[in-house]
Scaffold this active site. Structure first.
Site, short mmCIF file in Angstrom:
data_model
loop_
_atom_site.label_atom_id
_atom_site.label_comp_id
_atom_site.label_asym_id
_atom_site.label_seq_id
_atom_site.Cartn_x
_atom_site.Cartn_y
_atom_site.Cartn_z
N CYS A 24 0.83 -1.21 0.00
CA CYS A 24 0.00 0.00 0.00
C CYS A 24 0.86 1.25 0.00
O CYS A 24 0.44 2.30 -0.49
CB CYS A 24 -0.95 -0.01 1.19
SG CYS A 24 -0.14 0.03 2.79
N HIS A 74 -1.67 1.50 8.04
CA HIS A 74 -1.98 1.54 6.61
C HIS A 74 -1.57 2.90 6.06
O HIS A 74 -1.68 3.92 6.76
CB HIS A 74 -3.48 1.31 6.42
CG HIS A 74 -3.90 1.15 5.00
ND1 HIS A 74 -3.40 0.16 4.18
CD2 HIS A 74 -4.78 1.85 4.24
CE1 HIS A 74 -3.96 0.25 2.99
NE2 HIS A 74 -4.79 1.28 3.00
N ASN A 108 -7.45 6.18 0.43
CA ASN A 108 -7.05 4.84 0.81
C ASN A 108 -6.79 4.05 -0.47
O ASN A 108 -7.68 3.92 -1.31
CB ASN A 108 -8.18 4.18 1.62
CG ASN A 108 -7.84 2.76 2.04
OD1 ASN A 108 -6.85 2.19 1.61
ND2 ASN A 108 -8.67 2.20 2.90
N ASP A 168 64.26 -2.31 -15.61
CA ASP A 168 64.41 -2.83 -16.97
C ASP A 168 63.52 -4.05 -17.24
O ASP A 168 63.61 -4.66 -18.29
CB ASP A 168 65.87 -3.18 -17.26
CG ASP A 168 66.42 -4.22 -16.28
OD1 ASP A 168 65.65 -4.69 -15.40
OD2 ASP A 168 67.61 -4.55 -16.38
N ASP A 198 51.39 -3.37 15.26
CA ASP A 198 51.04 -4.72 15.72
C ASP A 198 51.35 -4.81 17.21
O ASP A 198 52.25 -5.53 17.64
CB ASP A 198 51.83 -5.76 14.92
CG ASP A 198 51.50 -7.19 15.35
OD1 ASP A 198 50.42 -7.40 15.96
OD2 ASP A 198 52.31 -8.10 15.09
N THR A 255 50.61 -10.22 17.09
CA THR A 255 49.88 -11.34 16.50
C THR A 255 50.30 -11.61 15.07
O THR A 255 49.82 -12.56 14.46
CB THR A 255 48.38 -11.05 16.52
OG1 THR A 255 48.11 -9.87 15.74
CG2 THR A 255 47.88 -10.83 17.94
N SER A 313 49.55 -9.51 12.73
CA SER A 313 48.55 -8.82 11.91
C SER A 313 48.25 -7.47 12.54
O SER A 313 48.38 -7.29 13.76
CB SER A 313 47.25 -9.63 11.82
OG SER A 313 47.45 -10.85 11.15
#
Length: 925
Positions: A314, A470, A498, A811, A839, A843, A845
């Site tokens: 609606c 509605h 409506n 090169d 880091d 770890t 990472s």
């Protein structure tokens, strides 16, 4: 409390707390999944219980809100730390008292829409649940004292913890340490000596440690919402015939004597629904098989051509009914160059606004039927098909008809116009709401309204004939002449419709055949086209509208909505700026201000408001900020729903304008001057503000960190505005001084120097008689020497080592001589030192949120788009980047910047390559 600016998270801002919206947008006869043949199931009572707002009565008693989400959250406190595990500095010996907090309006999806003045920005107002742990809360909460923070500052300490040598503005502290709240996002440790994210601002505008009240988020049930610019498909499926193919496809069908069949939206159950199989057999028929003498339009078009079927859309129908009120907009969406007579080949096309551009959607005219009758949108005339075909095109745009179940009228109104929609909670509406609606009608704006649903009854009917949960379209707003024995003058009136298009109409005063109509002159009745058909349309007085409806939506037309003639007309128009952006997990998806340590990683945009509004005397500028997430509704079939989104706005001084982007320290010591009233999981969040002329920083974000999505952000103003992304410029920069102690001394050039002799001996041991090192020989050296940072790894990948060789192999021989080998080891030593700096947990990472800082420390500056690309290419699902992938990031960035600079001889940011040259360079790199 120190450095925390929490944003509360609620689950539906309707003005009365949290309510059940499960019924919103269903048709009267709709069959919902799991309840075959019985209509949509009734939601359980109390499914979405009311959630009150924070209290304005006693800020000292302001409790904590436990965020309600689908996953478990830890609502405990963890000692004297300040958010994300960062230590809280010692409080000054004589802390300044907190100023009192301003109240937040207790209702309204966008309470600031009535042009909230930033000097009285609203903050949360009704009591909330107590602290789950019973922890004491500071007796006062700091107020931003908008538009400029004005809380007193304590003397600057010589340095802040974790930032040696960096003097910072120090905010007054409560005597007891502020508790940390673990909100389900793990603490992200920064390096032991993190780089300063941005210089503290020390101008006339005071910097304060801000502790704003939490932002809430609003959770709308999944069946109601869901949804850069044009670079990806606008629906879940790739559409090969969706854009710009109408004319060529129709010509091909006419030449071959065939009827068009759309391969991208076939006449199958998959185009109807994705969650289940249909409970009955639907037959796809062309209009000629449904009715005799099919027509695209029958005696023109009108709002009465829009009738709802079994689908719960609606909201779409209410917008379609509004669309018929403006012929220019109507024929932009529904081109008139198509019918069932001339050049008919079973193919039609429609145009929708999608995230900044108009998209053509091509469909065939096969429609789903049951017993020969259309089951979804249709016209009152059986042989009229424009509305049914419009709905099919919109369903194709989003992947299926089922994807249209549940939504808001504003979503469809924006897709039909390219405008921006404001929401007003009628119970909290400004006193000039009727004037606002009148002006909107004069500007050609589209409007809709709705009642809150009954939490226990699906589409409950009120005693006056209105349907709860509605969507209604507002088709006219006017002052109507009235003449009674007791009164003469003009009465504010509203006409609504409506979309069911039946006798479900308002039965109160001014309803069809109501005695009040005898007081309206006949000429007025003729002017407004008054009729008393049972067509779903009715009139109400504005006072009854305020008493019986709960929300109104106004779609303001943007420059995208207007034709060239309209843009040059004298009608008042909005000025608009627009940017596209992306939240990427671990890089630019920092979450809201509750997550201070990552918030600053979100995309940032500067908006400059130059001139006050022409017709206002307050010297301020109206700004409507609209944040829209992209392509969510079309992904409902794969379980992707709308993110919970919002934004915050900060004032910028001239010195602030030099910092790109703003870092952690800026947000730690600045209060927002405006913000979205809530974070909400609808396609768009929009709010209107009144701001003094100046520069402002807008930070759009999801509520939680690491939620990925694409968005567009638009700013509308009555006077000119300038908008730009507040981001780093791509290029080389200075290397971080803090890594100098970790770098080996430069290799002396004297051949008899012991250091050079040792390096030469290492090179000769792997190079052999050819005096060159290839990638395999280099890999053996690096795998052995980098064991301390290659935690849990078998060594460098082949591609990483080959890229190292290619970076210095001028090169293109695939080998490195001694000088190139020496330069490479120097670069790797620098990158290794940078990596170890970030880091901090050892770890092997680094966190993706540290990628910008790590590359900056290595001397490379990138913007958000490039950081997002690197994260997608090299980051893990958890947002971690191991050492060898970090080296690849650095190598790629350096290689391509140098490649570009080599051709950009005049520093114009422009380089020219022919195809062969470009392919050779990029393939080898």
């Amino acid at each position: 409390m120190y450095g925390i600016d929490n944003y509360p998270k609620n689950y539906h801002a309707s003005g009365i707390g949290l309510v059940n919206l499960a019924a919103l947008g269903y048709s009267k006869n709709e069959v919902s999944g799991g309840n075959e043949g019985g209509g949509a199931p009734k939601p359980k009572a109390g499914l979405y219980p009311s959630l009150p707002y924070p209290s304005s009565e006693s800020v000292g008693g302001m409790p904590y809100v436990v965020k309600q989400t689908s996953h478990a959250q830890n609502a405990s406190y963890a000692g004297p730390t300040m958010g994300m595990g960062m230590p809280v500095p010692e409080a000054p010996s004589a802390p300044a008292p907190y100023p009192s907090a301003t109240p937040y309006p207790g209702s309204g999806l966008y309470p600031s829409l009535p042009s909230a003045n930033v000097s009285s920005l609203p903050y949360p107002t009704a009591p909330m649940a107590p602290y789950p742990t019973g922890m004491p809360y500071p007796t006062g909460m700091p107020q931003p004292n908008l538009p400029y923070p004005a809380a007193p500052l304590a003397p600057y300490p010589s340095a802040m913890p974790g930032l040696p040598g960096m003097p910072m503005p120090y905010a007054p502290m409560p005597t007891s340490p502020a508790p940390q709240h673990n909100i389900g996002f793990p603490a992200l440790p920064y390096p032991t000596a993190p780089p300063p994210e941005s210089a503290p601002t020390q101008e006339e505008e005071p910097s304060v440690g801000v502790a704003e009240l939490s932002f809430t988020s609003v959770k709308v049930p999944e069946n109601q919402n869901m949804f850069w610019m044009g670079r990806k498909a606008t629906s879940a499926r790739q559409n090969s015939v969706s854009k710009g193919d109408f004319q060529s496809l129709r010509d091909s069908c006419l030449a071959n004597g065939t009827m068009f069949e759309d391969p991208d939206f076939p006449a199958t159950n998959a185009s109807l629904m994705y969650s289940r199989r249909p409970d009955r057999y639907y037959e796809w028929l062309r209009p000629g098989d449904i009715a005799d003498d099919p027509q695209f339009f029958v005696e023109g078009y009108s709002r009465f051509d829009v009738q709802q079927g079994e689908l719960g859309d609606c909201w779409l129908l209410a917008a379609a009914a509004n669309l018929t009120q403006d012929s220019t907009l109507f024929f932009r969406v529904i081109p008139p160059d198509q019918d069932f007579q001339e050049n008919y080949a079973g193919i039609f096309h429609f145009k929708f606004w999608q995230y900044g551009k108009w998209v053509e959607v091509v469909i065939d005219d096969r429609l789903p039927t049951y017993n020969g009758e259309l089951i979804y949108m249709h016209s009152t005339e059986k042989n009229e098909f424009w509305s049914a075909l419009l709905e099919k095109a919109y369903a194709k745009l989003h992947g299926s008809y089922e994807a249209l179940k549940g939504g808001t009228t504003c979503e469809a109104m924006e897709d039909f116009t390219g405008g921006v929609t404001e929401w007003y909670d009628i119970k909290e509406a400004p006193p000039n709401l009727f004037s606002i609606m009148m002006k909107a009608a004069e500007r050609g704006s589209m409007m809709g309204c709705s009642l809150e649903p009954d939490p226990h009854v699906l589409e409950a009917e009120t005693p006056q004939g209105l349907i709860r949960g509605h969507a209604y379209s507002i088709t006219k707003v006017c002052l109507m002449d009235i003449s009674t024995p007791n009164r003469q003058g003009k009465l504010p009136m509203i006409r609504m419709r409506n979309p069911w298009g039946n006798d479900a109409e308002w039965s109160g005063p001014w309803s069809d055949s109501s005695p009040e109509w005898r007081f309206i002159p006949e000429h007025t009745k003729e002017e407004i086209g008054l009729n008393f058909d049972r067509d779903g349309e009715f009139w109400m007085s504005f006072q009854d509208f305020l008493n019986h409806f709960d929300r109104v939506e106004i779609c303001n037309l943007s420059p995208d909505s207007l034709t060239e003639d309209q843009q040059h007309s004298s009608r008042r128009k909005w000025e608009m700026s627009m940017f596209e952006g992306e939240w990427t997990s671990g890089v630019t998806a920092g979450g809201c201000r509750n997550f201070l340590e990552t918030f600053w990683h979100n995309p940032q945009y500067i908006i400059s408001l130059e001139d006050p509004d022409d017709e206002d005397d307050d010297g301020k500028c109206t700004a409507i900020v609209a944040l829209m997430q992209k392509n969510r509704r079309s992904k409902r079939n794969v379980g992707i729903d709308c993110l919970t989104i919002g934004f915050a706005i900060y004032h910028l001084t001239d010195r602030d304008m030099q910092v790109k982007p703003q870092g952690l320290n800026f947000f730690k010591y600045r209060a927002s001057v405006a913000r979205s009233p809530h974070f909400i999981n609808t396609r768009e969040v929009c709010a209107r503000f009144k701001l003094p002329p100046g520069h402002y920083l807008i930070v759009p974000s999801t509520f939680d960190p690491n939620e990925e999505g694409e968005f567009i952000i638009r700013v509308f103003s009555e006077t000119r505005n300038n908008m730009e992304e507040n981001d780093d410029e791509v290029g080389f920069g200075e290397t971080d001084d803090r890594i100098a102690p970790s770098l080996p001394p430069p290799t002396p050039k004297e051949e008899d120097d012991p250091q050079r002799i040792a390096l030469r001996r290492l090179f000769d041991s792997v190079a052999g008689s050819d005096e060159e090192v290839d990638w395999q020989e280099l890999k053996r050296i690096l795998d052995h020497s980098m064991r301390d940072v290659m935690v849990g790894s078998d060594g460098f990948s082949k591609d990483a080592v080959r890229s190292m060789v290619a970076m210095l192999d001028k090169d293109r021989s695939g080998r490195l001589g001694f000088e190139e080998f020496e330069a490479l080891l120097t670069d790797i030593a620098k990158w290794r030192a940078v990596f170890k700096l970030y880091d901090t947990r050892r770890t092997g990472s680094i966190d993706g949120f540290h990628l910008r800082g790590a590359l900056n420390s290595a001397g490379y500056h990138l913007n958000n788009r490039l950081l997002n690309a690197l994260a997608h290419r090299y980051g893990s699902r958890e947002g971690q980047i191991p050492f060898d992938d970090f080296l690849m990031c650095a190598i790629k960035v350096r290689t391509f910047i140098e490649m570009f600079r080599e051709r950009d001889t005049d520093n114009s940011d422009t380089a020219f390559f022919n195809l062969d040259d470009w392919l050779e360079r990029t393939i080898y790199s």
